[in-house]
Design a protein around this motif. Sequence first.
Motif, PDB file in Angstrom:
ATOM      1  N   PRO A 121       0.804  -1.227   0.000  1.00 53.61           N
ATOM      2  CA  PRO A 121       0.000   0.000   0.000  1.00 53.61           C
ATOM      3  C   PRO A 121       0.834   1.273   0.000  1.00 53.61           C
ATOM      4  N   ALA A 122       1.932   1.294   0.750  1.00 53.74           N
ATOM      5  CA  ALA A 122       2.746   2.510   0.829  1.00 53.74           C
ATOM      6  C   ALA A 122       3.457   2.786  -0.493  1.00 53.74           C
ATOM      7  N   ALA A 123       4.031   1.744  -1.104  1.00 56.33           N
ATOM      8  CA  ALA A 123       4.719   1.918  -2.380  1.00 56.33           C
ATOM      9  C   ALA A 123       3.735   2.303  -3.477  1.00 56.33           C
ATOM     10  N   LYS A 124       2.550   1.702  -3.442  1.00 54.69           N
ATOM     11  CA  LYS A 124       1.521   2.049  -4.419  1.00 54.69           C
ATOM     12  C   LYS A 124       1.134   3.513  -4.291  1.00 54.69           C
ATOM     13  N   THR A 125       0.921   3.965  -3.074  1.00 59.52           N
ATOM     14  CA  THR A 125       0.558   5.364  -2.849  1.00 59.52           C
ATOM     15  C   THR A 125       1.627   6.305  -3.396  1.00 59.52           C
ATOM     16  N   ALA A 126       2.892   5.962  -3.176  1.00 56.28           N
ATOM     17  CA  ALA A 126       3.995   6.810  -3.632  1.00 56.28           C
ATOM     18  C   ALA A 126       4.063   6.864  -5.151  1.00 56.28           C
ATOM     19  N   LEU A 127       3.944   5.703  -5.802  1.00 56.34           N
ATOM     20  CA  LEU A 127       4.042   5.663  -7.259  1.00 56.34           C
ATOM     21  C   LEU A 127       2.864   6.379  -7.909  1.00 56.34           C
ATOM     22  N   VAL A 128       1.674   6.131  -7.407  1.00 61.13           N
ATOM     23  CA  VAL A 128       0.480   6.783  -7.954  1.00 61.13           C
ATOM     24  C   VAL A 128       0.579   8.298  -7.783  1.00 61.13           C
ATOM     25  N   ALA A 129       1.065   8.735  -6.624  1.00 65.58           N
ATOM     26  CA  ALA A 129       1.191  10.174  -6.375  1.00 65.58           C
ATOM     27  C   ALA A 129       2.134  10.826  -7.365  1.00 65.58           C
ATOM     28  N   LEU A 130       3.243  10.161  -7.690  1.00 63.01           N
ATOM     29  CA  LEU A 130       4.204  10.724  -8.637  1.00 63.01           C
ATOM     30  C   LEU A 130       3.592  10.831 -10.027  1.00 63.01           C
ATOM     31  N   TRP A 131       2.964   9.765 -10.490  1.00 55.95           N
ATOM     32  CA  TRP A 131       2.387   9.770 -11.836  1.00 55.95           C
ATOM     33  C   TRP A 131       1.268  10.804 -11.951  1.00 55.95           C
ATOM     34  N   GLN A 132       0.441  10.905 -10.919  1.00 61.24           N
ATOM     35  CA  GLN A 132      -0.652  11.872 -10.978  1.00 61.24           C
ATOM     36  C   GLN A 132      -0.132  13.301 -10.906  1.00 61.24           C
ATOM     37  N   ALA A 133       0.900  13.526 -10.114  1.00 64.48           N
ATOM     38  CA  ALA A 133       1.487  14.863 -10.046  1.00 64.48           C
ATOM     39  C   ALA A 133       2.070  15.267 -11.388  1.00 64.48           C
ATOM     40  N   TRP A 134       2.745  14.355 -12.062  1.00 68.57           N
ATOM     41  CA  TRP A 134       3.369  14.618 -13.356  1.00 68.57           C
ATOM     42  C   TRP A 134       2.331  14.939 -14.425  1.00 68.57           C
ATOM     43  N   ASN A 135       1.170  14.319 -14.312  1.00 71.34           N
ATOM     44  CA  ASN A 135       0.143  14.476 -15.341  1.00 71.34           C
ATOM     45  C   ASN A 135      -0.949  15.485 -14.987  1.00 71.34           C
ATOM     46  N   THR A 136      -0.886  16.071 -13.792  1.00 68.22           N
ATOM     47  CA  THR A 136      -1.910  17.039 -13.392  1.00 68.22           C
ATOM     48  C   THR A 136      -1.304  18.299 -12.779  1.00 68.22           C
ATOM     49  N   GLU A 137      -0.012  18.529 -13.022  1.00 65.35           N
ATOM     50  CA  GLU A 137       0.680  19.702 -12.497  1.00 65.35           C
ATOM     51  C   GLU A 137       0.632  19.746 -10.966  1.00 65.35           C
TER      52      GLU A 137
END
Length: 377
Positions: free
Chosen positions: A315-331
């Motif tokens: 869960p922690a690694a998933k949260t981190a990876l998802v946060a990075l991808w969403q930040a990159w694609n949503t400013e």
Amino acid sequence: MKARWDIFCSVVDNYGDIGVTWRLARQLVVEHACAVRLWVDDLRAFERMCPDIDTQLDQQWQEGVDVRHWPAEWAQASAADVVIAAFACQLPPDYMEAMAACERTPLWMNLDYLSAEEWVVGCHRLPSVKFKGVQKYFFFPGFREGTGGLLREAGLLEQRQAFQQDAEAQRQFLHAMGVFPTIGTRLISLFAYENPGLAPWLDVLSTDGTATHLLVPEGRILGDVQRWLGVDGLAAGDIHRRQALTVQVLPFVRQEQYDRLLWCCDFNAVRGEDSFVRAQWAGRPLLWHIYRQDEDIHLDKLDAFLNLYTAALSPAAKTALVALWQAWNTEGDMASAWKMLLEHWSEVARHAESWCLEQALQDDLATALVQFYESWI
């Protein structure tokens, strides 16, 4: 007799469409003994990844593929046994008439965009529209069982693994490109569309305790890199250093060289479709810049892939990876997201390799297309 294939590519998306169709055409020739004509409407774009192309010729042979210029005014041409309209491009009306006039009706497919959405499985290989008795079919690449899979040449993973285990081969490859990273430096490749989120990411890389060498192939992201560096006229060969970060601009290279660049790097930021798939075959952590679409429907595709890709992560690694991808694609906040990802680096790196091996259990896209044709006839 060899099956005759026509692949039509209208270059509209920053080399991704020609990148996919060029890989597919070569693989069909080399591994499946198909006779392939690749129709391309923009030979200058094609020339970027195949420098041997003569942009003045209407017909030429490249690596066993019959490359044809797709002219504004269509010339007479017989229809092939298999006709692929890549990424829903519209075939010339005269060619469609030629298909309808064939004694044996050709297999006509729309090779669609790559997606991890669940509905793709239900639509894959379904009939679409008809033209005078010629039936068109949907064909979807994908990550799930029941789709067309991903482009993957025979022996690709074995070549990649051998290369990544050979430090000297990597050193020679990088040196040939003018890249001389110091020992212990994190190597990152960056190939993306314009992105306001780049500056915060470069800020945190420049102040990190680990040195980073950022390799930026020529492309649309260069303007953002240039603004962050505060320089003008950034071009291939330029190298700039800011504290812990070294930024180096690379020339646009052949696909085989780009693959090896991805194999050399610890982390790959990629865009679109072709480089996205190749980064997955690299078996290294990655960041995808998805092509923006109206009403943000591209974010649904992003979420669908992330749900699938991160399913096996903690869960922690998933949260981190998802946060990075969403930040990159949503400013979003790239600085915080990157720092959070680093806390789970080992797990994310192991997962990138296991995901690659899992995807390789499926038939590759070229094989799936050939199997569909053989079952269809």
